[in-house]
Every structure is written in structure tokens, then in C-alpha cells.
Design an enzyme around this catalytic site. Structure first.
Site, PDB file in Angstrom:
ATOM      1  N   SER A 110      -3.678   5.086   0.145  1.00  0.00           N
ATOM      2  CA  SER A 110      -2.289   5.047   0.624  1.00  0.00           C
ATOM      3  C   SER A 110      -1.303   5.790  -0.262  1.00  0.00           C
ATOM      4  O   SER A 110      -0.128   5.917   0.103  1.00  0.00           O
ATOM      5  CB  SER A 110      -1.835   3.597   0.797  1.00  0.00           C
ATOM      6  N   LYS A 113       0.791   8.468   1.301  1.00  0.00           N
ATOM      7  CA  LYS A 113       2.104   8.246   1.904  1.00  0.00           C
ATOM      8  C   LYS A 113       3.234   8.885   1.083  1.00  0.00           C
ATOM      9  O   LYS A 113       4.296   9.198   1.631  1.00  0.00           O
ATOM     10  CB  LYS A 113       2.362   6.750   2.070  1.00  0.00           C
ATOM     11  N   SER A 293       3.406  -0.461   2.309  1.00  0.00           N
ATOM     12  CA  SER A 293       2.330   0.456   2.703  1.00  0.00           C
ATOM     13  C   SER A 293       2.063   0.403   4.209  1.00  0.00           C
ATOM     14  O   SER A 293       0.923   0.224   4.653  1.00  0.00           O
ATOM     15  CB  SER A 293       1.050   0.159   1.925  1.00  0.00           C
TER      16      SER A 293
END
Length: 462
Positions: A110, A113, A293
């Protein structure tokens, strides 16, 4: 004389010389010199003033070298870190203080991102809002609900906050449509709702994603028209998703309009707009995505970047759109692979060295990148770094001083961001724990991060 003996001797000598000279002149006058002889007077030649030469300026003292003997070798040897990669930089100077495979591009989970957010700020800008519209259909009594890529659009009643604070609501959009429709007496009753999700194309599910992410409640199919990130429970961050987000959105809007049939299609060109609502701005969406997230918002942003950059509207377009957005930051993007915007795929790849350089700019709040810093979880205080299993025990020494994005997929755990070290040095860092790892990798990552915090600018690369 006792106080200045040398000066006394010089004065006495000079006096003797004057007396001797006077006697010699008198003697010359008495011995045969004519009385009328004239004496030539010479004009004295001025003594040149000596050139003043200053002493050479002393050379600047060399700066004291930094002794870097603070080692994290024992922490980095923790077997829970699996296939370990990391890099740490002094954010003020750019100097690499610690490096283990920093130039090798690997899956970052993640943490992807962060790159998606940076690309969105470049391509879309912080004020961009995704717009959902309703237009008149091509058949009498029909309207078309046109998805604009806003996965946060909510079916909850206006006044309620869904999982996405500040989201637009379908009931507000339906009220606009009904008012516009009723304002024209020539309109027949509303009987049909057409659903247009053509803004995004291609597959709705990335082939490398595990389908359990759908049932476990972490990822919806990616469509330009959906509500509440397609959650079964629109109020919960984690909630199971369906396999037909377009259908769920259509049914929710049809309920608001009342008594209409539903079909799929596209809006006719030049159709009159009957109503529209907008998402929160990109700056807010980024912070909502980073703090917990949220995969759906990250995919929304990644796909909008692809569309707005002109690279396309499918998963296959994300790589080109992402690299277009990242180009503005002037960091070498060699090795970056972006098959999605969320980082859920094992096929993504980012070198840790790219992250440490990008976070230097984020920490300095260059351009609009301060938006990302403001959305980062903070150790022991907010978001995914405030959970009960993060920065506990000895690692709690770094609470409030680590601003970072967490990452987790089945094959790895990651953490990357900014550390305000104990000695006041700003550090940027990226840690990857990959391959044969489990949930305990988070504890090892936090301990190593706390080690970086304690060492600061004396961190050793040994």
C-alpha cells in the site's frame, strides 16, 4: 633609562653625531673657505610610503566530520523481516545514510498509494472533484445516471456520514432531477433509468488481485459508477463488497426516484443536464485514502489520472498515467511498475530509493506535496500507525515522530515516510519485509524504524 635602555642609547648616539657634524662644519669655515661662497641647498626626495601588506587570512577550519557509529545491524538481522530491503536518507542534505538493496524495485504494497497520490496532485490538482451527473435520456420518460468516477458517492441519507466523510449523496441528486423534470410540464412521468459507467473501461477486477479481498471487504470492482465503495455496510471502512457495483448504485438511485425500470447504456450526446453532485476535492480524497489505506479511493485516483493524462481508461493505462504525473517531480522513475493504484498487486514495483527521494520533497512540502504529508499516519497517534499492534514496547520511543504509509499484502509488509529523529535530523526511509513473512513483520519493522529514530544523523551503514 632603566625603563627604556634601548631608546636611551639610540638618543645619545644621535646627539653625538649632531655635535660632531657641527664641529666639522665650524672647522671647515675657519680653514680657507671664501666668505662669499654660496652653499647649494638640495631639495629632499620624499621617502616612498611603504606598501601596507596585510597578513594572509587564516584558512577556514575544516568542518568537524560526523562520526556515524550508531548501528542498527542487530535490528536489521531480525528474521521476521524476510527478504529485507531498506534505505534511509538525511532529508536536509539528501545523503544516503543506510542502504540495503535501495535501488532494487520490488512490490511496496500500500505504499504505492503515495505514488498514486503524488501523480494525482500533478495531473488532477488538489482541487479536482469527480462529478456524477444525470441527463435526459433518448427515450421519453428516461434519464441517464452518468458515473464520473466517484466511488465515494453515497446512498446514505443526506446528513448521515458514510465511511467517506463529506461524500455526495444520491438523495440530493434525485431531488435535483425531480425538480428539473417537474419544471417542464411537457415531460411525461419518469419511467426509466439508464446507467452509464463508460468513463472507465476494461476489466473491473485486476487479474493479479486475490478475490478474497472482495469478500474480506478491502477492495470493490473498479467502475466509474458505484456507491459507498460498493460496501454492504456503507458506514464501515471494512465491509464486504459485491460483484455488481453498477447494479447496486442503480437500484439505490431508482429507489430515490421511485417506480422506474433500470437498464445499462450510455448518455446521448448533448443531452440536457438535470442534476449533478461532486466528490470531495482530491486533497481530501488523498488524506482519506492514506490515513486508513483505503484501496477504493486509491484506484479511483489512479484511474482518473490515466483518463485525464490521456493514457486511457483501463488498468493497462495506469502505468503510463502514473509516470506522466510523477515526471513533474524530477526523480528517476526507472524500475517503477504500476499495474494498479492501491498497491494490492504483487506485480507492482518501486525502488526504496525512489521513495526516500520523493519523501524528501513531501517533507519539504514542495508544490502541493504537503497534502500527502498531512494525510500520513503518525506513530502512536493516528491512522494505521495508531493501531494496538504498532509501535509498542521499546518502539514507542518514536511515537509522534514517525509519519509514514503502511503496506501489507500476503507476500510482504512495508513502511515508508519521514522520521523526525531524536537528534533533530529529518530522515526519509523505506523498509520492505518481503516473501516468507507474517504479521510479526510489523513489529520488526517498527523496531528498526525506532532504531533509525534513535540514531538520527549518526546512523551507521554497517
Amino acid at each position: 633609562m632603566r625603563r627604556h635602555p634601548r631608546a636611551t642609547l639610540i638618543t645619545a648616539g644621535a646627539l653625538a653625531l649632531v655635535l660632531f657634524g657641527g664641529i666639522a662644519v665650524a672647522a671647515g669655515s675657519a680653514v680657507g673657505a671664501p666668505a662669499t661662497a654660496s652653499v647649494a641647498v638640495k631639495t629632499p626626495i620624499p621617502t616612498p610610503t611603504p606598501t601596507q601588506t596585510g597578513r594572509p587570512a587564516p584558512a577556514a577550519a575544516p568542518a568537524a566530520s560526523i562520526v556515524r557509529m550508531c548501528s542498527v545491524a542487530e535490528l536489521a538481522a531480525d528474521s521476521r523481516l524476510g527478504s529485507f530491503q531498506a534505505q534511509v536518507r538525511n532529508a536536509a542534505t539528501g545523503e544516503v545514510l543506510y542502504d540495503r538493496g535501495g535501488d532494487t524495485a520490488s512490490r511496496a504494497a500500500s505504499v504505492m498509494k503515495v505514488l498514486t497520490s503524488a501523480a494525482a496532485l500533478s495531473v488532477l490538482g488538489p482541487d479536482y472533484r469527480a462529478t456524477t451527473t444525470v441527463v435526459a435520456g433518448s427515450e421519453p420518460g428516461s434519464v441517464v445516471l452518468v458515473g464520473g468516477g466517484d466511488i465515494t458517492l453515497s446512498r446514505t441519507p443526506s446528513g448521515d456520514e458514510s465511511a467517506y466523510a463529506g461524500a455526495a449523496h444520491l438523495d440530493e441528486l434525485a431531488a435535483q432531477v425531480q425538480a428539473a423534470w417537474d419544471a417542464n410540464p411537457a415531460n411525461p412521468p419518469l419511467t426509466k433509468l439508464v446507467l452509464d459507467s463508460s468513463m472507465f473501461g476494461g476489466a473491473e477486477w485486476q487479474p493479479s488481485w486475490d478475490s478474497k479481498e472482495l469478500w474480506d471487504g478491502y477492495m470493490p470492482p473498479i467502475t466509474a459508477l458505484q456507491v459507498d465503495g460498493d460496501r454492504d455496510n456503507p458506514y464501515n471502512n471494512t465491509s464486504s463488497r459485491s460483484e455488481d457495483p453498477i447494479g447496486r448504485a442503480g437500484e439505490a438511485f431508482a429507489d430515490e426516484l421511485g417506480g422506474v425500470s433500470i437498464e445499462r447504456g450510455t448518455a446521448p450526446a448533448g443531452a440536457a443536464t438535470l442534476g449533478s453532485v461532486q466528490s470531495q476535492p482530491v486533497s481530501t480524497l488523498i488524506q482519506q485514502s492514506l490515513i486508513v489505506s483505503d484501496n477504493a479511493i486509491a484506484e479511483m485516483l489512479g484511474r482518473l489520472v490515466a483518463v485525464e493524462s490521456g493514457s486511457g481508461n483501463s488498468f493497462e493505462s495506469i502505468q503510463a498515467g502514473m509516470l506522466t504525473g510523477l515526471a513533474d517531480y524530477g526523480i528517476d522513475t526507472t524500475g517503477i511498475v504500476a499495474v494498479d493504484g492501491s498497491g494490492l498487486s504483487d506485480d507492482n514495483a518501486i525502488p526504496p530509493s525512489y521513495l526516500t527521494q520523493l519523501f524528501m520533497k513531501i517533507n519539504a512540502r514542495e508544490g502541493n506535496l504537503g497534502v500527502i504529508f498531512d494525510g500520513l499516519p503518525v506513530a502512536g497517534q493516528s491512522g494505521s500507525l495508531s493501531y494496538s499492534d504498532r509501535f509498542t514496547g521499546d518502539s514507542a520511543i518514536a511515537d509522534g515522530s514517525v509519519f509514514a504509509k503502511t503496506g501489507w499484502i500476503d507476500t510482504g509488509y512495508t513502511l515508508s515516510g519521514v522520521i523526525h529523529a531524536a537528534d533533530g535530523t529529518p530522515l526519509t526511509f523505506a523498509i520492505y519485509a518481503l516473501d516468507d513473512v507474517d504479521d510479526s513483520a510489523k513489529t520488526a519493522i517498527d523496531a528498526l524504524t525506532a532504531g533509525f529514530y534513535s540514531c538520527g544523523n549518526t546512523l551507521s551503514n554497517l
